[in-house]
Design a protein around this motif. Structure first.
Motif, PDB file in Angstrom:
ATOM      1  N   GLU A   5      11.752 -32.595  -6.422  1.00  0.00           N
ATOM      2  CA  GLU A   5      10.271 -32.301  -7.358  1.00  0.00           C
ATOM      3  C   GLU A   5       9.441 -31.710  -6.336  1.00  0.00           C
ATOM      4  O   GLU A   5      10.098 -31.781  -4.688  1.00  0.00           O
ATOM      5  N   PRO A   6       9.040 -30.277  -6.813  1.00  0.00           N
ATOM      6  CA  PRO A   6       8.795 -30.731  -8.188  1.00  0.00           C
ATOM      7  C   PRO A   6       9.230 -30.157  -9.150  1.00  0.00           C
ATOM      8  O   PRO A   6      10.463 -29.054  -8.202  1.00  0.00           O
ATOM      9  N   ASP A   7       9.696 -30.366 -10.838  1.00  0.00           N
ATOM     10  CA  ASP A   7      10.674 -29.682 -10.931  1.00  0.00           C
ATOM     11  C   ASP A   7      10.161 -28.331 -11.339  1.00  0.00           C
ATOM     12  O   ASP A   7       9.436 -27.552 -12.298  1.00  0.00           O
ATOM     13  N   PHE A   8       9.884 -26.615 -10.345  1.00  0.00           N
ATOM     14  CA  PHE A   8       9.429 -25.212 -10.214  1.00  0.00           C
ATOM     15  C   PHE A   8      11.126 -25.003  -9.357  1.00  0.00           C
ATOM     16  O   PHE A   8      11.664 -24.997  -8.786  1.00  0.00           O
ATOM     17  N   PRO A   9      11.192 -23.579  -9.929  1.00  0.00           N
ATOM     18  CA  PRO A   9      12.180 -22.409  -9.562  1.00  0.00           C
ATOM     19  C   PRO A   9      12.156 -22.059  -8.688  1.00  0.00           C
ATOM     20  O   PRO A   9      10.869 -22.251  -8.023  1.00  0.00           O
ATOM     21  N   PHE A  10      13.090 -22.108  -7.405  1.00  0.00           N
ATOM     22  CA  PHE A  10      12.373 -21.665  -6.176  1.00  0.00           C
ATOM     23  C   PHE A  10      13.979 -20.389  -5.766  1.00  0.00           C
ATOM     24  O   PHE A  10      15.079 -20.744  -6.052  1.00  0.00           O
ATOM     25  N   CYS A  11      13.921 -19.422  -4.609  1.00  0.00           N
ATOM     26  CA  CYS A  11      14.542 -19.152  -3.950  1.00  0.00           C
ATOM     27  C   CYS A  11      14.489 -19.193  -2.683  1.00  0.00           C
ATOM     28  O   CYS A  11      13.061 -19.790  -2.311  1.00  0.00           O
ATOM     29  N   LEU A  12      15.221 -17.955  -1.471  1.00  0.00           N
ATOM     30  CA  LEU A  12      15.028 -18.422  -0.275  1.00  0.00           C
ATOM     31  C   LEU A  12      14.510 -16.938   0.464  1.00  0.00           C
ATOM     32  O   LEU A  12      15.795 -16.420  -0.127  1.00  0.00           O
ATOM     33  N   CYS A  13      14.004 -16.909   1.289  1.00  0.00           N
ATOM     34  CA  CYS A  13      14.169 -15.867   2.355  1.00  0.00           C
ATOM     35  C   CYS A  13      14.170 -16.001   3.591  1.00  0.00           C
ATOM     36  O   CYS A  13      13.661 -16.753   4.049  1.00  0.00           O
ATOM     37  N   TRP A  14      15.209 -15.374   3.941  1.00  0.00           N
ATOM     38  CA  TRP A  14      15.433 -15.626   5.808  1.00  0.00           C
ATOM     39  C   TRP A  14      14.432 -14.571   6.689  1.00  0.00           C
ATOM     40  O   TRP A  14      14.615 -13.415   6.908  1.00  0.00           O
ATOM     41  N   PRO A  19       4.535 -35.225  -0.025  1.00  0.00           N
ATOM     42  CA  PRO A  19       4.970 -34.431  -2.133  1.00  0.00           C
ATOM     43  C   PRO A  19       4.282 -34.001  -3.062  1.00  0.00           C
ATOM     44  O   PRO A  19       4.179 -33.248  -3.978  1.00  0.00           O
ATOM     45  N   GLU A  20       3.110 -35.250  -3.150  1.00  0.00           N
ATOM     46  CA  GLU A  20       1.930 -34.583  -4.193  1.00  0.00           C
ATOM     47  C   GLU A  20       1.010 -33.533  -3.766  1.00  0.00           C
ATOM     48  O   GLU A  20       1.164 -32.546  -5.007  1.00  0.00           O
ATOM     49  N   ALA A  21       1.491 -32.976  -2.417  1.00  0.00           N
ATOM     50  CA  ALA A  21       0.731 -31.363  -2.124  1.00  0.00           C
ATOM     51  C   ALA A  21       1.643 -30.430  -3.068  1.00  0.00           C
ATOM     52  O   ALA A  21       0.897 -29.283  -3.696  1.00  0.00           O
ATOM     53  N   ARG A  22       2.915 -30.334  -2.239  1.00  0.00           N
ATOM     54  CA  ARG A  22       4.132 -29.538  -2.978  1.00  0.00           C
ATOM     55  C   ARG A  22       3.360 -29.847  -4.400  1.00  0.00           C
ATOM     56  O   ARG A  22       3.882 -28.662  -5.239  1.00  0.00           O
ATOM     57  N   LYS A  23       3.333 -30.683  -5.044  1.00  0.00           N
ATOM     58  CA  LYS A  23       3.668 -30.807  -6.494  1.00  0.00           C
ATOM     59  C   LYS A  23       2.480 -30.260  -7.201  1.00  0.00           C
ATOM     60  O   LYS A  23       2.528 -29.346  -8.538  1.00  0.00           O
ATOM     61  N   ALA A  24       1.487 -30.229  -6.524  1.00  0.00           N
ATOM     62  CA  ALA A  24      -0.292 -29.729  -7.105  1.00  0.00           C
ATOM     63  C   ALA A  24      -0.095 -28.219  -6.938  1.00  0.00           C
ATOM     64  O   ALA A  24      -0.672 -27.507  -7.770  1.00  0.00           O
ATOM     65  N   GLN A  25       0.470 -27.221  -6.375  1.00  0.00           N
ATOM     66  CA  GLN A  25       1.110 -25.861  -6.114  1.00  0.00           C
ATOM     67  C   GLN A  25       1.876 -25.905  -7.009  1.00  0.00           C
ATOM     68  O   GLN A  25       1.203 -24.613  -7.527  1.00  0.00           O
ATOM     69  N   ALA A  26       2.802 -26.115  -7.388  1.00  0.00           N
ATOM     70  CA  ALA A  26       3.462 -26.038  -8.012  1.00  0.00           C
ATOM     71  C   ALA A  26       3.395 -26.300  -9.353  1.00  0.00           C
ATOM     72  O   ALA A  26       3.097 -25.162 -10.452  1.00  0.00           O
ATOM     73  N   ASP A  27       2.355 -27.080 -10.189  1.00  0.00           N
ATOM     74  CA  ASP A  27       1.294 -27.138 -11.307  1.00  0.00           C
ATOM     75  C   ASP A  27       0.628 -26.386 -11.400  1.00  0.00           C
ATOM     76  O   ASP A  27       0.097 -25.091 -12.688  1.00  0.00           O
ATOM     77  N   LEU A  28      -0.459 -25.710 -10.135  1.00  0.00           N
ATOM     78  CA  LEU A  28      -0.849 -25.064 -10.361  1.00  0.00           C
ATOM     79  C   LEU A  28      -0.130 -23.373 -10.082  1.00  0.00           C
ATOM     80  O   LEU A  28      -0.679 -22.509 -11.053  1.00  0.00           O
ATOM     81  N   ALA A  29       0.385 -22.841  -9.850  1.00  0.00           N
ATOM     82  CA  ALA A  29       0.700 -22.041 -10.361  1.00  0.00           C
ATOM     83  C   ALA A  29       1.809 -21.433 -11.174  1.00  0.00           C
ATOM     84  O   ALA A  29       1.799 -20.701 -11.790  1.00  0.00           O
ATOM     85  N   ARG A  30       3.009 -22.485 -12.250  1.00  0.00           N
ATOM     86  CA  ARG A  30       2.934 -22.627 -13.443  1.00  0.00           C
ATOM     87  C   ARG A  30       2.097 -22.489 -14.470  1.00  0.00           C
ATOM     88  O   ARG A  30       2.376 -21.385 -14.827  1.00  0.00           O
ATOM     89  N   GLU A  31       0.736 -23.092 -14.786  1.00  0.00           N
ATOM     90  CA  GLU A  31      -0.747 -22.966 -15.098  1.00  0.00           C
ATOM     91  C   GLU A  31      -1.056 -21.527 -14.995  1.00  0.00           C
ATOM     92  O   GLU A  31      -1.144 -21.315 -16.693  1.00  0.00           O
TER      93      GLU A  31
END
Length: 656
Positions: free
Chosen positions: A396-405, A353-365
């Motif tokens: 978590e992370p609290d970051f918007p998402f959608c899906l692509c099949w 989970p810490e890897a996924r959170k670090a990605q979201a934090d960076l993208a948001r920034e």
């Protein structure tokens, strides 16, 4: 509007003696029928029946609608056409049994009303009678045409115009022209080209209408601004003498003069913006204030392959992840930037989970609105699902998402064996229902990206679905049962066959996928190809890699993509920071050579400058990708560039 060309075609095929429309409102479809009759010179008698008072679906209105229709209809079609202001039940007594050849039912759309209209008017149909039902695709609110259509179509030869809001063609009697009989009796698969043809005609007609509306708006804006400029000029002229009489007033005069210039600048900017909108064929007229309020939402495609799964262990060896290919990559020619090595985030494991959170934090920034996770669904079996499942379950992370099949077969393409299928996609109605039921769990998440209140769902290869119109209809039907008002479905333009208007396949919009391979042959050619380069390669003066792989100039591709015309349908734009899938290919890789943050920023800025959102939430821009390291398409920091691509993204977005 989208069914007008097909309706005029039916008039030509049927050559009806009597044509009746139930529910005419402003007369768009009815006047199209009349125009066809007039141009063909076939002597059809046309009748429009309506109270012209409105209903709960259209709303209620006054006599101005009928008056406006009469002013257009009577001079052009009054010799053979009549507007009957009455209820349908009153009007039916004016027609003899067996007298109507073509009946268009487009009145009150609840199930009971449309069923009553059909049964009440059916005896009036002739031996070659055809009934048209509008809105067979509309299943929102209490619309029930679709329900009646599903009940009665098995009893009669029929054809479904599946684009737009849908039009059902029902041959209720047994004497039909050969062409109509062929349409009604052909298998759905044989009618794809027919539907696509009429769908595109309808979309082009709609585009012409909206182009004309934009021209009218442009004229109105020009006249308004001209009047304002004249008024301002007169006001300033009347005060000009007194303003020059003192230093403070002279300063005020200069300010006023700049104010006038500001208004002129505003006028020029406004007219230029509207002209650009008109030239690229945008489908929705908007005011300048609307456009200012429509900030884009950049969404980055997200690959979940950076963790172990049993299938990859079995197929590719113990411990295989995307990093395996990335780390093995080597340069194939001089100045070929390989391997790509991650910097800030390292060789992460997406099961953490810490890897996924670090990605979201960076993208948001750096201004990314959300991730579009690839979803691998194979008839109920899901692969590479752990990262997203844990994101969904944990919140978590609290970051918007959608899906692509990502609905492709998995093959041994990495070994050059793309015909060797590891796991195959299969399709069925039951699987469609099972799939959307699972997706509903994601759609309900507060982080899920929506257009309005409609969950956004992408399909990577819509044309691979045997009957995409049926599949999307099943998805929408099932979603409504699960409590969703509607879905927002996007077809990804991933390959050359994904180019017809999305409405023809049952989708709301398209997503531009970059790099766009299908445009390459028409726009540019690989570097170092041709007889001279083959000789130089044979003599050892050029690398064989240019003959074994398709190498393009990133700068050239970006420039050409920015200059492409917009399509005559909704398509959300896309860009890519780079592409090099040589880590995944022994040969036959596609490589965009020479990408830099500066060139990428220029491409993104050009794309954003051209993009006018279709609505407040239809403002999506897609970046391919956040973390496609094996394809050289990523925003995440690497050893060579650090965060430069992220910085370029943020600068381009701020400029927008």
């Amino acid at each position: 509007m989208e069914h007008i060309p097909f309706g005029m075609f039916l008039v030509d095929v049927l050559r009806p003696g009597v044509l009746v429309e139930l529910g005419t409102f402003s007369g768009v479809s009815f006047c199209a029928f009349c125009q066809a009759v007039k141009e063909l010179g076939i002597g059809t008698r046309c009748y429009a029946v309506d109270t012209w008072q409105g209903d709960p679906h259209n709303g209620y209105y006054g006599p101005e609608v009928l008056s406006e229709l009469k002013s257009h209809h009577d001079p052009l079609y009054g010799g053979f056409s009549r507007l009957i202001q009455s209820t349908f039940d009153e009007a039916v007594r004016q027609f003899e049994d067996g007298s109507i050849d073509l009946l268009h039912i487009d009145g009150f759309h609840v199930y009971e009303a449309v069923r009553h209209d059909f049964e009440n008017w059916l005896p009036k149909m002739s031996e070659r009678g055809v009934v048209l039902f509008h809105d067979i695709n509309v299943r929102e609110f209490d619309f029930g045409v679709w329900r009646l259509w599903e009940e009665i179509k098995p009893r009669y030869p029929h054809f479904e115009a599946t684009w737009g809001q849908g039009l059902g063609v029902l041959a209720v009697c047994n004497q039909q022209p050969d062409l109509l009989r062929s349409l009604c009796n052909s298998a759905d698969g044989e009618l794809t080209e027919v539907r696509n043809f009429f769908c595109e005609l309808g979309l082009r007609l709609e585009l012409v209408r909206e182009r004309d509306e934009l021209r009218l708006e442009l004229t109105r804006e020009r006249d308004e601004l001209t009047g304002r400029l004249k008024e301002q000029s007169n006001i300033i002229g009347s005060f000009q003498h007194s303003l020059r009489s003192s230093l403070p007033m002279r300063f005020f005069f200069i300010w006023s003069r700049e104010g006038l210039g500001g208004i002129a600048h505003h006028a020029i900017a406004k007219l230029s913006a509207m002209s650009r909108q008109l030239s690229v064929g945008r489908r929705h007229g908007r005011t300048e204030r609307d456009n200012r309020q429509m900030n884009v939402r950049p969404i980055a495609f997200y690959l979940p392959q950076f963790h172990r799964i049993p299938e990859n262990d079995s197929w590719w060896g113990e411990g295989f992840t995307e990093w395996t290919n990335v780390s093995r990559a080597r340069p194939r020619f001089s100045r070929h930037d390989q391997p790509h090595v991650p910097a800030d985030l390292g060789f992460y494991d997406l099961s953490l989970p810490e890897a996924r959170k670090a990605q979201a934090d960076l993208a948001r920034e750096y201004g990314i609105h959300g991730f579009c996770y690839y979803s691998y669904w194979f008839n109920g079996r899901r692969l590479l699902s752990r990262p997203f499942d844990e994101v969904l379950a944990s919140g978590e992370p609290d970051f918007p998402f959608c899906l692509c099949w990502a609905n492709e077969n998995w093959t041994r393409v990495w070994d050059g064996l793309d015909k060797d299928i590891l796991i195959e996609q299969s399709y069925s109605e039951e699987d469609d229902r099972q799939h959307i039921r699972w997706l509903a769990n994601a759609f309900r998440d507060k982080r899920y990206i929506k257009v309005g209140d409609r969950p956004l769902f992408l399909v990577y290869r819509a044309r691979s679905i045997p009957d995409p119109v049926k599949t999307t209809s099943v998805w929408r039907e099932e979603a409504r049962k699960l409590g969703f008002r509607e879905l927002y479905l996007c077809r990804v333009e991933s390959f050359g066959e994904e180019r017809q208007p999305p409405a023809c396949l049952g989708f709301d919009s398209s997503v531009e996928f970059q790099p766009d391979w299908s445009s390459f042959p028409a726009l540019t050619t690989p570097l170092r190809r041709g007889n001279v380069w083959r000789l130089l390669t044979r003599w050892g003066l050029s690398s064989e890699a240019y003959q074994q792989n398709d190498v393009y100039s990133y700068e050239r591709v970006a420039e050409l993509m920015c200059r492409r015309d917009a399509p005559p349908y909704k398509r959300f734009p896309g860009v890519t920071p780079g592409w090099d899938n040589s880590p995944r290919r022994k040969r036959g890789a596609i490589i965009l050579r020479g990408s830099t943050p500066k060139l990428y920023q220029r491409w993104l800025e050009g794309t954003l400058a051209r993009f006018e959102p279709y609505g407040p939430d239809e403002n999506l821009v897609f970046i391919n990708a956040w973390n496609e390291w094996g394809e050289g398409s990523y925003l995440e920091p690497d050893i060579r560039w650090g965060r430069a691509y992220l910085e370029a993204t943020r600068r381009a977005l701020r400029e927008k």
